[in-house]
Design a protein around this motif. Structure first.
Motif, PDB file in Angstrom:
ATOM      1  N   ARG A   1      49.191  46.547  50.132  1.00 25.04           N
ATOM      2  CA  ARG A   1      49.633  45.313  50.771  1.00 25.04           C
ATOM      3  C   ARG A   1      49.979  44.243  49.732  1.00 25.04           C
ATOM      4  O   ARG A   1      49.389  44.194  48.647  1.00 25.04           O
ATOM      5  N   THR A   2      50.914  43.371  50.104  1.00 28.09           N
ATOM      6  CA  THR A   2      51.350  42.309  49.198  1.00 28.09           C
ATOM      7  C   THR A   2      50.192  41.411  48.781  1.00 28.09           C
ATOM      8  O   THR A   2      50.089  41.005  47.617  1.00 28.09           O
ATOM      9  N   GLU A   3      49.286  41.119  49.702  1.00 24.78           N
ATOM     10  CA  GLU A   3      48.181  40.215  49.376  1.00 24.78           C
ATOM     11  C   GLU A   3      47.214  40.813  48.356  1.00 24.78           C
ATOM     12  O   GLU A   3      46.405  40.104  47.750  1.00 24.78           O
ATOM     13  N   THR A   4      47.309  42.133  48.146  1.00 20.55           N
ATOM     14  CA  THR A   4      46.459  42.777  47.141  1.00 20.55           C
ATOM     15  C   THR A   4      46.797  42.295  45.737  1.00 20.55           C
ATOM     16  O   THR A   4      45.937  42.278  44.851  1.00 20.55           O
ATOM     17  N   VAL A   5      48.050  41.871  45.531  1.00 20.37           N
ATOM     18  CA  VAL A   5      48.501  41.473  44.199  1.00 20.37           C
ATOM     19  C   VAL A   5      47.692  40.281  43.687  1.00 20.37           C
ATOM     20  O   VAL A   5      47.308  40.229  42.515  1.00 20.37           O
ATOM     21  N   ASP A   6      47.414  39.307  44.561  1.00 17.11           N
ATOM     22  CA  ASP A   6      46.616  38.150  44.147  1.00 17.11           C
ATOM     23  C   ASP A   6      45.286  38.596  43.557  1.00 17.11           C
ATOM     24  O   ASP A   6      44.875  38.152  42.482  1.00 17.11           O
ATOM     25  N   TRP A   7      44.640  39.463  44.298  1.00 15.26           N
ATOM     26  CA  TRP A   7      43.333  39.950  43.859  1.00 15.26           C
ATOM     27  C   TRP A   7      43.435  40.697  42.535  1.00 15.26           C
ATOM     28  O   TRP A   7      42.592  40.539  41.654  1.00 15.26           O
ATOM     29  N   MET A   8      44.502  41.522  42.356  1.00 15.03           N
ATOM     30  CA  MET A   8      44.678  42.292  41.128  1.00 15.03           C
ATOM     31  C   MET A   8      44.820  41.367  39.923  1.00 15.03           C
ATOM     32  O   MET A   8      44.183  41.572  38.882  1.00 15.03           O
ATOM     33  N   VAL A   9      45.669  40.365  40.049  1.00 17.11           N
ATOM     34  CA  VAL A   9      45.944  39.469  38.914  1.00 17.11           C
ATOM     35  C   VAL A   9      44.685  38.737  38.473  1.00 17.11           C
ATOM     36  O   VAL A   9      44.392  38.635  37.270  1.00 17.11           O
ATOM     37  N   PHE A  10      43.922  38.236  39.433  1.00 10.27           N
ATOM     38  CA  PHE A  10      42.782  37.388  39.083  1.00 10.27           C
ATOM     39  C   PHE A  10      41.511  38.178  38.793  1.00 10.27           C
ATOM     40  O   PHE A  10      40.589  37.653  38.164  1.00 10.27           O
ATOM     41  N   SER A  11      41.464  39.455  39.223  1.00 14.47           N
ATOM     42  CA  SER A  11      40.258  40.251  38.959  1.00 14.47           C
ATOM     43  C   SER A  11      40.354  41.044  37.659  1.00 14.47           C
ATOM     44  O   SER A  11      39.340  41.480  37.120  1.00 14.47           O
ATOM     45  N   ARG A  12      41.583  41.254  37.152  1.00 19.98           N
ATOM     46  CA  ARG A  12      41.739  42.019  35.917  1.00 19.98           C
ATOM     47  C   ARG A  12      42.581  41.205  34.937  1.00 19.98           C
ATOM     48  O   ARG A  12      43.808  41.310  34.892  1.00 19.98           O
ATOM     49  N   PRO A  13      41.963  40.356  34.116  1.00 18.32           N
ATOM     50  CA  PRO A  13      42.695  39.460  33.203  1.00 18.32           C
ATOM     51  C   PRO A  13      43.574  40.182  32.188  1.00 18.32           C
ATOM     52  O   PRO A  13      44.490  39.580  31.634  1.00 18.32           O
ATOM     53  N   SER A  14      43.306  41.463  31.927  1.00 18.68           N
ATOM     54  CA  SER A  14      44.106  42.192  30.937  1.00 18.68           C
ATOM     55  C   SER A  14      45.511  42.514  31.436  1.00 18.68           C
ATOM     56  O   SER A  14      46.407  42.815  30.636  1.00 18.68           O
ATOM     57  N   LEU A  15      45.735  42.474  32.764  1.00 17.90           N
ATOM     58  CA  LEU A  15      47.032  42.865  33.330  1.00 17.90           C
ATOM     59  C   LEU A  15      48.146  41.947  32.839  1.00 17.90           C
ATOM     60  O   LEU A  15      48.035  40.721  32.903  1.00 17.90           O
ATOM     61  N   ARG A  16      49.228  42.575  32.356  1.00 15.89           N
ATOM     62  CA  ARG A  16      50.384  41.832  31.889  1.00 15.89           C
ATOM     63  C   ARG A  16      51.637  42.110  32.721  1.00 15.89           C
ATOM     64  O   ARG A  16      52.592  41.352  32.674  1.00 15.89           O
ATOM     65  N   GLU A  17      51.637  43.221  33.475  1.00 18.84           N
ATOM     66  CA  GLU A  17      52.839  43.558  34.254  1.00 18.84           C
ATOM     67  C   GLU A  17      52.457  44.396  35.469  1.00 18.84           C
ATOM     68  O   GLU A  17      51.770  45.404  35.353  1.00 18.84           O
ATOM     69  N   ILE A  18      52.918  43.956  36.642  1.00 26.34           N
ATOM     70  CA  ILE A  18      52.771  44.711  37.886  1.00 26.34           C
ATOM     71  C   ILE A  18      54.160  44.915  38.467  1.00 26.34           C
ATOM     72  O   ILE A  18      54.906  43.948  38.664  1.00 26.34           O
ATOM     73  N   ILE A  19      54.521  46.167  38.731  1.00 28.60           N
ATOM     74  CA  ILE A  19      55.843  46.478  39.284  1.00 28.60           C
ATOM     75  C   ILE A  19      55.666  46.916  40.738  1.00 28.60           C
ATOM     76  O   ILE A  19      54.885  47.825  41.040  1.00 28.60           O
ATOM     77  N   LEU A  20      56.409  46.258  41.639  1.00 27.45           N
ATOM     78  CA  LEU A  20      56.316  46.528  43.070  1.00 27.45           C
ATOM     79  C   LEU A  20      57.698  46.820  43.641  1.00 27.45           C
ATOM     80  O   LEU A  20      58.723  46.543  43.013  1.00 27.45           O
ATOM     81  N   SER A  21      57.722  47.382  44.850  1.00 25.52           N
ATOM     82  CA  SER A  21      58.988  47.503  45.581  1.00 25.52           C
ATOM     83  C   SER A  21      59.526  46.100  45.867  1.00 25.52           C
ATOM     84  O   SER A  21      58.753  45.141  46.046  1.00 25.52           O
ATOM     85  N   TYR A  22      60.832  45.978  45.943  1.00 25.84           N
ATOM     86  CA  TYR A  22      61.446  44.670  46.173  1.00 25.84           C
ATOM     87  C   TYR A  22      60.924  44.024  47.452  1.00 25.84           C
ATOM     88  O   TYR A  22      60.674  42.818  47.501  1.00 25.84           O
ATOM     89  N   THR A  23      60.730  44.849  48.481  1.00 25.60           N
ATOM     90  CA  THR A  23      60.278  44.318  49.775  1.00 25.60           C
ATOM     91  C   THR A  23      58.827  43.860  49.746  1.00 25.60           C
ATOM     92  O   THR A  23      58.374  43.174  50.658  1.00 25.60           O
ATOM     93  N   SER A  24      58.073  44.257  48.706  1.00 21.03           N
ATOM     94  CA  SER A  24      56.655  43.884  48.616  1.00 21.03           C
ATOM     95  C   SER A  24      56.407  42.728  47.666  1.00 21.03           C
ATOM     96  O   SER A  24      55.255  42.328  47.460  1.00 21.03           O
ATOM     97  N   LEU A  25      57.471  42.194  47.079  1.00 22.54           N
ATOM     98  CA  LEU A  25      57.295  41.123  46.096  1.00 22.54           C
ATOM     99  C   LEU A  25      56.712  39.864  46.740  1.00 22.54           C
ATOM    100  O   LEU A  25      57.138  39.464  47.830  1.00 22.54           O
ATOM    101  N   PRO A  26      55.743  39.226  46.081  1.00 24.31           N
ATOM    102  CA  PRO A  26      55.261  37.921  46.552  1.00 24.31           C
ATOM    103  C   PRO A  26      56.373  36.882  46.424  1.00 24.31           C
ATOM    104  O   PRO A  26      57.414  37.129  45.809  1.00 24.31           O
ATOM    105  N   SER A  27      56.131  35.702  46.947  1.00 26.08           N
ATOM    106  CA  SER A  27      57.123  34.632  46.856  1.00 26.08           C
ATOM    107  C   SER A  27      57.307  34.202  45.402  1.00 26.08           C
ATOM    108  O   SER A  27      56.477  34.483  44.530  1.00 26.08           O
ATOM    109  N   GLU A  28      58.396  33.505  45.152  1.00 28.70           N
ATOM    110  CA  GLU A  28      58.692  33.055  43.793  1.00 28.70           C
ATOM    111  C   GLU A  28      57.608  32.124  43.273  1.00 28.70           C
ATOM    112  O   GLU A  28      57.223  32.198  42.096  1.00 28.70           O
TER     113      GLU A  28
END
Length: 341
Positions: free
Chosen positions: A298-325
């Motif tokens: 789910r798109t809302e999972t991205v928020d949790w991923m970014v803030f729970s794993r500080p080492s992450l530098r790049e997440i690639i998603l389907s265009y339709t799953s992209l969060p807002s700008e």
């Protein structure tokens, strides 16, 4: 060639060699790399090349026509100090002929035999035995696993670091285990689109080759996990695009591959937030993850991923799953780029 005496590299594509003469080759005294692709190469030219005595270290014949074993053999016999050899798409090569050619290749470091569909694991074992300096073998799209006779001279070669075995439809778990026994120091394994291997085959391979740092199992639907066991501390890249990897598989990966930096999961339909949480909890160094086509993330999972794993530098998603700008700008301020391919 007559007027460029300092030339060290020649690469030609779609070329005809009928008009070249002996003088042309002898004038080019410094050629160390010669690449010939999709060209008509008569034996006469290869015999002239053998006689030229140039300081050849890297030689490529790729998808060339009118070649015979005689011409190839004359060149390799002359240039026994070759470090790099590519004979991809050469139909005249067989296990027996490669066994003979391998006698001339004792200095070889890297070899590519892609799309030589008459070659089996017997060629692999012969190269490992007769080429003690060999580090990199590519036999993509050959007939590994299709050998008609049992190999009798399997010898370990600790110098081999990289294997590209992609698109070998006959490659089985049993054959993969034999290849593993030859390469105890292997670091890179590519077995994408090898439909005959399973998770058991990969698990057994990793038991023998625990130093693997890069593993690619794209398009292997029969592989749902990489097997339980000791930690794979060296593995930092796992490519599993459109494989059978699911949440259970991610839990295994998270437990075994804590040093993972890059994880490719494009098109893995069995992946959900449950498995991702295990990965992000255990893989504290993870920098990049590709979730394109993972329809159950789910798109809302991205928020949790970014803030729970500080080492992450790049997440690639389907265009339709992209969060807002605005959300992506927020993630970027935290050091993580969220984008679509």
């Amino acid at each position: 060639m007559r007027n460029s005496t300092n030339l060290s590299l020649v690469s030609v594509d779609g070329f005809g060699f009928g008009s070249l003469d002996d003088c042309s080759i002898h004038c080019a005294r410094n050629i160390s790399t010669l690449e010939i692709h999709d060209s008509v190469v008569p034996d006469g030219y290869l015999h002239l090349l053998a006689k030229a005595g140039i300081p050849l270290k890297s030689f490529t014949l790729s998808h060339c026509m009118t070649l015979t074993f005689s011409g190839i053999s004359s060149v390799l016999n002359k240039y026994s100090s070759l470090k790099s050899l590519s004979l991809d798409g050469i139909d005249v090569l067989t296990d027996e002929k490669m066994s003979e050619l391998s006698q001339f290749l004792s200095a070889l470091v890297t070899i590519c035999l892609d799309l030589c569909d008459n070659l089996t694991e017997l060629t692999f074992f012969k190269l490992a035995k007769n080429c003690p300096l060999l580090e990199d073998i590519s036999m993509m799209g050959t007939n590994l696993g299709g050998g008609r006779q049992e190999a009798t001279d399997i010898v370990k070669n600790p110098r081999i670091k990289s294997l590209n075995l992609e698109n070998n439809s006959n490659l089985s778990d049993e054959c993969l285990a034999k290849l593993a026994s030859v390469c105890p120091s292997l670091e890179v394994l590519l077995v994408s689109s090898c439909k005959g291997i399973t998770e058991k085959g990969i698990a057994d391979f990793l038991k023998s080759c625990s130093k693997v740092r890069s593993l690619q199992i794209d398009e292997c639907g029969g592989i749902k996990n990489i097997g339980n066991g000791f930690e794979l501390s060296k593995l930092d890249f796992l490519g599993a695009t459109r494989s059978g990897i699911d949440d259970d598989g991610l839990m295994v990966i998270g437990n075994r591959c804590r040093g993972l930096l890059n994880l490719e999961l494009e098109g893995c339909l069995g992946v959900t937030t449950v498995g991702l949480k295990e990965i992000l909890r255990n893989c504290e160094k993870l920098r990049k993850i590709n979730l394109t086509g993972c329809l159950n993330v789910r798109t809302e999972t991205v928020d949790w991923m970014v803030f729970s794993r500080p080492s992450l530098r790049e997440i690639i998603l389907s265009y339709t799953s992209l969060p807002s700008e605005s959300q992506r700008k927020l993630f970027l301020r935290h050091g993580c780029l969220v984008l679509s391919e």
